[in-house]
Motif scaffolding. Structure first.
Motif, PDB file in Angstrom:
ATOM      1  N   LEU A 215       0.829  -1.202   0.000  1.00 40.25           N
ATOM      2  CA  LEU A 215       0.000   0.000   0.000  1.00 40.25           C
ATOM      3  C   LEU A 215       0.866   1.257   0.000  1.00 40.25           C
ATOM      4  O   LEU A 215       0.657   2.169  -0.809  1.00 40.25           O
ATOM      5  N   VAL A 216       1.857   1.314   0.874  1.00 39.55           N
ATOM      6  CA  VAL A 216       2.712   2.500   0.951  1.00 39.55           C
ATOM      7  C   VAL A 216       3.456   2.721  -0.363  1.00 39.55           C
ATOM      8  O   VAL A 216       3.550   3.852  -0.840  1.00 39.55           O
ATOM      9  N   MET A 217       3.961   1.658  -0.962  1.00 41.55           N
ATOM     10  CA  MET A 217       4.673   1.829  -2.230  1.00 41.55           C
ATOM     11  C   MET A 217       3.741   2.364  -3.318  1.00 41.55           C
ATOM     12  O   MET A 217       4.135   3.216  -4.121  1.00 41.55           O
ATOM     13  N   GLU A 218       2.509   1.894  -3.353  1.00 41.05           N
ATOM     14  CA  GLU A 218       1.551   2.414  -4.334  1.00 41.05           C
ATOM     15  C   GLU A 218       1.252   3.890  -4.067  1.00 41.05           C
ATOM     16  O   GLU A 218       1.087   4.679  -5.000  1.00 41.05           O
ATOM     17  N   VAL A 219       1.224   4.269  -2.797  1.00 39.66           N
ATOM     18  CA  VAL A 219       1.017   5.676  -2.446  1.00 39.66           C
ATOM     19  C   VAL A 219       2.207   6.518  -2.906  1.00 39.66           C
ATOM     20  O   VAL A 219       2.028   7.623  -3.424  1.00 39.66           O
ATOM     21  N   LEU A 220       3.426   6.003  -2.743  1.00 35.75           N
ATOM     22  CA  LEU A 220       4.594   6.743  -3.218  1.00 35.75           C
ATOM     23  C   LEU A 220       4.531   6.965  -4.726  1.00 35.75           C
ATOM     24  O   LEU A 220       4.849   8.058  -5.208  1.00 35.75           O
ATOM     25  N   VAL A 221       4.098   5.957  -5.452  1.00 34.66           N
ATOM     26  CA  VAL A 221       3.914   6.108  -6.906  1.00 34.66           C
ATOM     27  C   VAL A 221       2.887   7.205  -7.184  1.00 34.66           C
ATOM     28  O   VAL A 221       3.116   8.095  -8.010  1.00 34.66           O
ATOM     29  N   GLN A 222       1.764   7.148  -6.486  1.00 35.77           N
ATOM     30  CA  GLN A 222       0.709   8.148  -6.667  1.00 35.77           C
ATOM     31  C   GLN A 222       1.224   9.551  -6.357  1.00 35.77           C
ATOM     32  O   GLN A 222       0.942  10.495  -7.099  1.00 35.77           O
ATOM     33  N   LEU A 223       1.973   9.689  -5.279  1.00 39.67           N
ATOM     34  CA  LEU A 223       2.517  10.999  -4.914  1.00 39.67           C
ATOM     35  C   LEU A 223       3.487  11.513  -5.977  1.00 39.67           C
ATOM     36  O   LEU A 223       3.470  12.692  -6.328  1.00 39.67           O
ATOM     37  N   ARG A 224       4.337  10.625  -6.505  1.00 40.13           N
ATOM     38  CA  ARG A 224       5.288  11.043  -7.545  1.00 40.13           C
ATOM     39  C   ARG A 224       4.532  11.494  -8.795  1.00 40.13           C
ATOM     40  O   ARG A 224       4.844  12.533  -9.384  1.00 40.13           O
ATOM     41  N   LEU A 225       3.525  10.732  -9.193  1.00 40.15           N
ATOM     42  CA  LEU A 225       2.759  11.074 -10.398  1.00 40.15           C
ATOM     43  C   LEU A 225       1.976  12.371 -10.216  1.00 40.15           C
ATOM     44  O   LEU A 225       1.718  13.084 -11.191  1.00 40.15           O
ATOM     45  N   ALA A 226       1.633  12.684  -8.963  1.00 37.18           N
ATOM     46  CA  ALA A 226       0.904  13.926  -8.671  1.00 37.18           C
ATOM     47  C   ALA A 226       1.853  15.106  -8.452  1.00 37.18           C
ATOM     48  O   ALA A 226       1.397  16.208  -8.122  1.00 37.18           O
TER      49      ALA A 226
ATOM     50  N   GLN B  32       7.623   0.077  -9.413  1.00 33.34           N
ATOM     51  CA  GLN B  32       7.256   1.168  -8.510  1.00 33.34           C
ATOM     52  C   GLN B  32       8.444   2.104  -8.306  1.00 33.34           C
ATOM     53  O   GLN B  32       8.310   3.329  -8.380  1.00 33.34           O
ATOM     54  N   MET B  33       9.612   1.540  -8.070  1.00 40.19           N
ATOM     55  CA  MET B  33      10.806   2.358  -7.836  1.00 40.19           C
ATOM     56  C   MET B  33      11.233   3.104  -9.099  1.00 40.19           C
ATOM     57  O   MET B  33      11.787   4.201  -8.998  1.00 40.19           O
ATOM     58  N   ALA B  34      10.962   2.542 -10.263  1.00 40.17           N
ATOM     59  CA  ALA B  34      11.278   3.255 -11.508  1.00 40.17           C
ATOM     60  C   ALA B  34      10.460   4.538 -11.597  1.00 40.17           C
ATOM     61  O   ALA B  34      10.934   5.557 -12.103  1.00 40.17           O
ATOM     62  N   THR B  35       9.239   4.510 -11.096  1.00 43.91           N
ATOM     63  CA  THR B  35       8.388   5.703 -11.087  1.00 43.91           C
ATOM     64  C   THR B  35       8.767   6.632  -9.937  1.00 43.91           C
ATOM     65  O   THR B  35       8.904   7.838 -10.136  1.00 43.91           O
ATOM     66  N   VAL B  36       8.930   6.087  -8.751  1.00 45.90           N
ATOM     67  CA  VAL B  36       9.222   6.895  -7.564  1.00 45.90           C
ATOM     68  C   VAL B  36      10.603   7.536  -7.674  1.00 45.90           C
ATOM     69  O   VAL B  36      10.784   8.698  -7.333  1.00 45.90           O
ATOM     70  N   GLY B  37      11.581   6.781  -8.135  1.00 46.44           N
ATOM     71  CA  GLY B  37      12.953   7.269  -8.216  1.00 46.44           C
ATOM     72  C   GLY B  37      13.638   7.193  -6.863  1.00 46.44           C
ATOM     73  O   GLY B  37      13.026   6.854  -5.845  1.00 46.44           O
TER      74      GLY B  37
ATOM     75  N   LEU C  47      21.065  -1.635  -5.574  1.00 55.60           N
ATOM     76  CA  LEU C  47      21.855  -0.558  -6.178  1.00 55.60           C
ATOM     77  C   LEU C  47      21.030   0.274  -7.149  1.00 55.60           C
ATOM     78  O   LEU C  47      21.078   1.508  -7.131  1.00 55.60           O
ATOM     79  N   GLU C  48      20.271  -0.408  -8.005  1.00 59.39           N
ATOM     80  CA  GLU C  48      19.456   0.288  -9.011  1.00 59.39           C
ATOM     81  C   GLU C  48      18.403   1.188  -8.376  1.00 59.39           C
ATOM     82  O   GLU C  48      18.100   2.253  -8.893  1.00 59.39           O
ATOM     83  N   THR C  49      17.824   0.733  -7.275  1.00 59.49           N
ATOM     84  CA  THR C  49      16.706   1.464  -6.668  1.00 59.49           C
ATOM     85  C   THR C  49      17.140   2.366  -5.517  1.00 59.49           C
ATOM     86  O   THR C  49      16.318   3.133  -5.008  1.00 59.49           O
ATOM     87  N   GLY C  50      18.392   2.265  -5.124  1.00 54.45           N
ATOM     88  CA  GLY C  50      18.863   3.088  -4.015  1.00 54.45           C
ATOM     89  C   GLY C  50      18.264   2.678  -2.686  1.00 54.45           C
ATOM     90  O   GLY C  50      18.060   3.505  -1.801  1.00 54.45           O
ATOM     91  N   THR C  51      17.973   1.391  -2.523  1.00 56.18           N
ATOM     92  CA  THR C  51      17.383   0.897  -1.282  1.00 56.18           C
ATOM     93  C   THR C  51      18.418   0.129  -0.475  1.00 56.18           C
ATOM     94  O   THR C  51      19.416  -0.354  -1.016  1.00 56.18           O
ATOM     95  N   ARG C  52      18.149   0.013   0.818  1.00 58.49           N
ATOM     96  CA  ARG C  52      18.953  -0.828   1.703  1.00 58.49           C
ATOM     97  C   ARG C  52      18.123  -2.069   1.983  1.00 58.49           C
ATOM     98  O   ARG C  52      16.999  -1.949   2.464  1.00 58.49           O
TER      99      ARG C  52
END
Length: 181
Positions: free
Chosen positions: A83-94, A120-125, A170-175
């Protein structure tokens, strides 16, 4: 919170986590209407999806007026992580980078298809505060979720020693942290 978690249990866990971790400030619980039983996995996933706009509004409210250097910590578990990841996508698109810049996100046992997470990370960055992903390759609930999803790998089951997972981080900048022990 995750699948199969009713409001009362989510509230208790939030209070317990806050006390055990000696968190400063007031914890905020965002909950969605879980059916609260094992046979309702798909209904719970749908209910979490239905709550996407409301969570985006809450994140907008709690980050308003905060500096990027003082982010809001967000902990999301299981389907709640999806759910949170989908919200991050929505926030980025908005165009709501102001909200994204003020969130420090931890995904615990995320019940997210790995390919979906990559998309999702490709959209969020990459974010100001890298997302931390807590995984346990032996998690029985996520193994069941994987079976229900035609054996699609869940992010929460990732093996941190797998070169593909290391590339994903590495690609997504996540730990990505294995919490099995």
């Amino acid at each position: 919170h995750g699948f199969n978690t009713r409001y009362q249990e989510a509230l208790f866990r939030t209070a317990q986590l806050s006390a055990d971790a000696h968190l400063e400030g007031m914890p905020i619980l965002f909950t969605w209407p879980s059916e609260g039983h094992v046979a309702a996995y798909l209904a719970d996933r749908d209910a979490s999806d239905f709550s996407r706009a409301a969570l985006a509004d809450v994140l907008g409210m709690v980050t308003k007026g905060r500096r990027s250097s003082d982010p809001v910590p967000v902990l999301a578990h299981s389907i709640g992580a999806r759910l949170v990841m989908e919200v991050l996508v929505q926030l980025r698109l908005a165009g709501r980078g102001d909200v994204l810049d003020r969130i420090d996100l931890v995904l615990a046992a995320p019940d997210i298809d790995i390919d979906l997470f990559r998309a999702q990370m490709a959209t969020v960055g990459k974010l100001n505060h890298p997302i931390t992903v807590l995984v346990a390759p032996n998690d029985p609930a996520l193994k069941l979720s994987s079976r229900l999803a035609a054996r699609r790998m869940r992010l929460g089951l990732a093996n941190v020693h797998d070169p593909a997972i290391q590339r994903l981080a590495l690609e997504t900048g996540t730990r990505i942290v294995d919490v099995t022990g």
